[in-house]
Design a protein around this motif. Structure first.
Motif, PDB file in Angstrom:
ATOM      1  N   GLN A 187      11.080 -45.976  90.342  1.00 32.42           N
ATOM      2  CA  GLN A 187      11.629 -44.131  90.269  1.00 32.42           C
ATOM      3  C   GLN A 187      13.124 -44.450  90.306  1.00 32.42           C
ATOM      4  O   GLN A 187      13.575 -43.352  89.561  1.00 32.42           O
ATOM      5  CB  GLN A 187      11.143 -43.623  91.501  1.00 32.42           C
ATOM      6  N   ALA A 188      13.735 -45.081  90.862  1.00 32.51           N
ATOM      7  CA  ALA A 188      15.505 -44.995  90.855  1.00 32.51           C
ATOM      8  C   ALA A 188      15.856 -45.313  89.539  1.00 32.51           C
ATOM      9  O   ALA A 188      16.771 -44.598  88.951  1.00 32.51           O
ATOM     10  CB  ALA A 188      15.743 -46.059  91.959  1.00 32.51           C
ATOM     11  N   ILE A 189      15.140 -46.409  88.863  1.00 34.22           N
ATOM     12  CA  ILE A 189      15.565 -46.762  87.518  1.00 34.22           C
ATOM     13  C   ILE A 189      15.311 -45.368  86.574  1.00 34.22           C
ATOM     14  O   ILE A 189      16.133 -45.020  85.699  1.00 34.22           O
ATOM     15  CB  ILE A 189      14.799 -47.887  87.003  1.00 34.22           C
ATOM     16  N   ASP A 190      14.094 -44.854  86.716  1.00 30.28           N
ATOM     17  CA  ASP A 190      13.902 -43.686  85.916  1.00 30.28           C
ATOM     18  C   ASP A 190      14.925 -42.374  86.184  1.00 30.28           C
ATOM     19  O   ASP A 190      15.257 -41.856  84.941  1.00 30.28           O
ATOM     20  CB  ASP A 190      12.393 -42.982  86.197  1.00 30.28           C
ATOM     21  N   TYR A 191      15.241 -42.469  87.544  1.00 27.44           N
ATOM     22  CA  TYR A 191      16.256 -41.173  87.789  1.00 27.44           C
ATOM     23  C   TYR A 191      17.517 -41.776  86.757  1.00 27.44           C
ATOM     24  O   TYR A 191      18.232 -40.718  86.419  1.00 27.44           O
ATOM     25  CB  TYR A 191      16.267 -41.283  89.257  1.00 27.44           C
ATOM     26  N   ILE A 192      18.085 -43.185  86.830  1.00 26.74           N
ATOM     27  CA  ILE A 192      19.203 -43.458  86.409  1.00 26.74           C
ATOM     28  C   ILE A 192      19.532 -43.209  84.807  1.00 26.74           C
ATOM     29  O   ILE A 192      20.195 -42.538  84.419  1.00 26.74           O
ATOM     30  CB  ILE A 192      19.672 -44.868  87.021  1.00 26.74           C
ATOM     31  N   PHE A 193      18.073 -43.399  84.241  1.00 25.42           N
ATOM     32  CA  PHE A 193      18.295 -43.219  82.911  1.00 25.42           C
ATOM     33  C   PHE A 193      17.971 -41.550  82.473  1.00 25.42           C
ATOM     34  O   PHE A 193      18.557 -41.325  81.264  1.00 25.42           O
ATOM     35  CB  PHE A 193      16.970 -43.932  82.406  1.00 25.42           C
ATOM     36  N   SER A 194      17.561 -40.676  83.427  1.00 24.80           N
ATOM     37  CA  SER A 194      17.704 -39.346  83.320  1.00 24.80           C
ATOM     38  C   SER A 194      19.059 -38.662  83.334  1.00 24.80           C
ATOM     39  O   SER A 194      19.174 -37.800  82.726  1.00 24.80           O
ATOM     40  CB  SER A 194      16.463 -38.714  84.127  1.00 24.80           C
ATOM     41  N   LEU A 195      20.155 -39.455  83.882  1.00 22.79           N
ATOM     42  CA  LEU A 195      21.319 -38.848  84.194  1.00 22.79           C
ATOM     43  C   LEU A 195      21.892 -38.762  82.632  1.00 22.79           C
ATOM     44  O   LEU A 195      21.840 -39.583  81.743  1.00 22.79           O
ATOM     45  CB  LEU A 195      22.170 -39.659  85.110  1.00 22.79           C
ATOM     46  N   PRO A 196      22.898 -37.636  82.442  1.00 25.92           N
ATOM     47  CA  PRO A 196      23.596 -37.485  81.494  1.00 25.92           C
ATOM     48  C   PRO A 196      24.653 -38.622  81.517  1.00 25.92           C
ATOM     49  O   PRO A 196      25.019 -39.223  82.193  1.00 25.92           O
ATOM     50  CB  PRO A 196      24.571 -36.165  81.427  1.00 25.92           C
ATOM     51  N   ARG A 197      24.762 -39.330  80.056  1.00 24.46           N
ATOM     52  CA  ARG A 197      25.801 -40.224  79.855  1.00 24.46           C
ATOM     53  C   ARG A 197      27.141 -39.877  79.353  1.00 24.46           C
ATOM     54  O   ARG A 197      27.272 -38.865  78.536  1.00 24.46           O
ATOM     55  CB  ARG A 197      25.165 -41.126  78.574  1.00 24.46           C
ATOM     56  N   GLU A 198      27.901 -40.529  79.991  1.00 22.87           N
ATOM     57  CA  GLU A 198      29.438 -40.381  79.435  1.00 22.87           C
ATOM     58  C   GLU A 198      29.635 -40.607  77.955  1.00 22.87           C
ATOM     59  O   GLU A 198      29.232 -42.016  77.844  1.00 22.87           O
ATOM     60  CB  GLU A 198      30.478 -41.233  80.252  1.00 22.87           C
ATOM     61  N   LYS A 199      30.367 -39.989  77.378  1.00 27.11           N
ATOM     62  CA  LYS A 199      30.667 -40.717  75.962  1.00 27.11           C
ATOM     63  C   LYS A 199      32.176 -41.243  75.716  1.00 27.11           C
ATOM     64  O   LYS A 199      32.994 -40.667  76.407  1.00 27.11           O
ATOM     65  CB  LYS A 199      30.627 -39.545  74.909  1.00 27.11           C
ATOM     66  N   GLY A 200      32.358 -42.318  75.379  1.00 29.16           N
ATOM     67  CA  GLY A 200      33.534 -42.962  75.466  1.00 29.16           C
ATOM     68  C   GLY A 200      33.481 -44.033  74.432  1.00 29.16           C
ATOM     69  O   GLY A 200      34.244 -44.593  73.845  1.00 29.16           O
TER      70      GLY A 200
END
Length: 72
Positions: free
Chosen positions: A59-72
């Motif tokens: 569940q934590a892994i799914d949550y982390i993947f749902s977070l917006p990604r920084e573009k860089g």
């Protein structure tokens, strides 16, 4: 999943994780309700804590993947 956390030196949670990992050789990562993983490495630099966590809870892994990604 391996996650690296960078935290300010005055962050109390980072201080506790760093201390517990170095004193006990073991530190769970999460909160009172859910265990998300375990600290694999904890380093203190002159400016920050660098804490590497092995996230083992799906569940934590799914949550982390749902977070917006920084573009860089």
């Amino acid at each position: 999943m391996i996650v690296r956390i960078t935290a300010n030196l005055n962050d109390p949670t980072a201080q506790q994780l760093y201390r517990q990992f170095h004193e006990d050789g073991y530190a769970p990562w999460g909160n009172e309700e859910i265990l998300m993983g375990f600290v694999k490495e904890a380093v203190m630099t002159p400016k920050a804590y660098l804490i590497t966590v092995d996230v083992t809870n799906p569940q934590a892994i799914d949550y982390i993947f749902s977070l917006p990604r920084e573009k860089g």
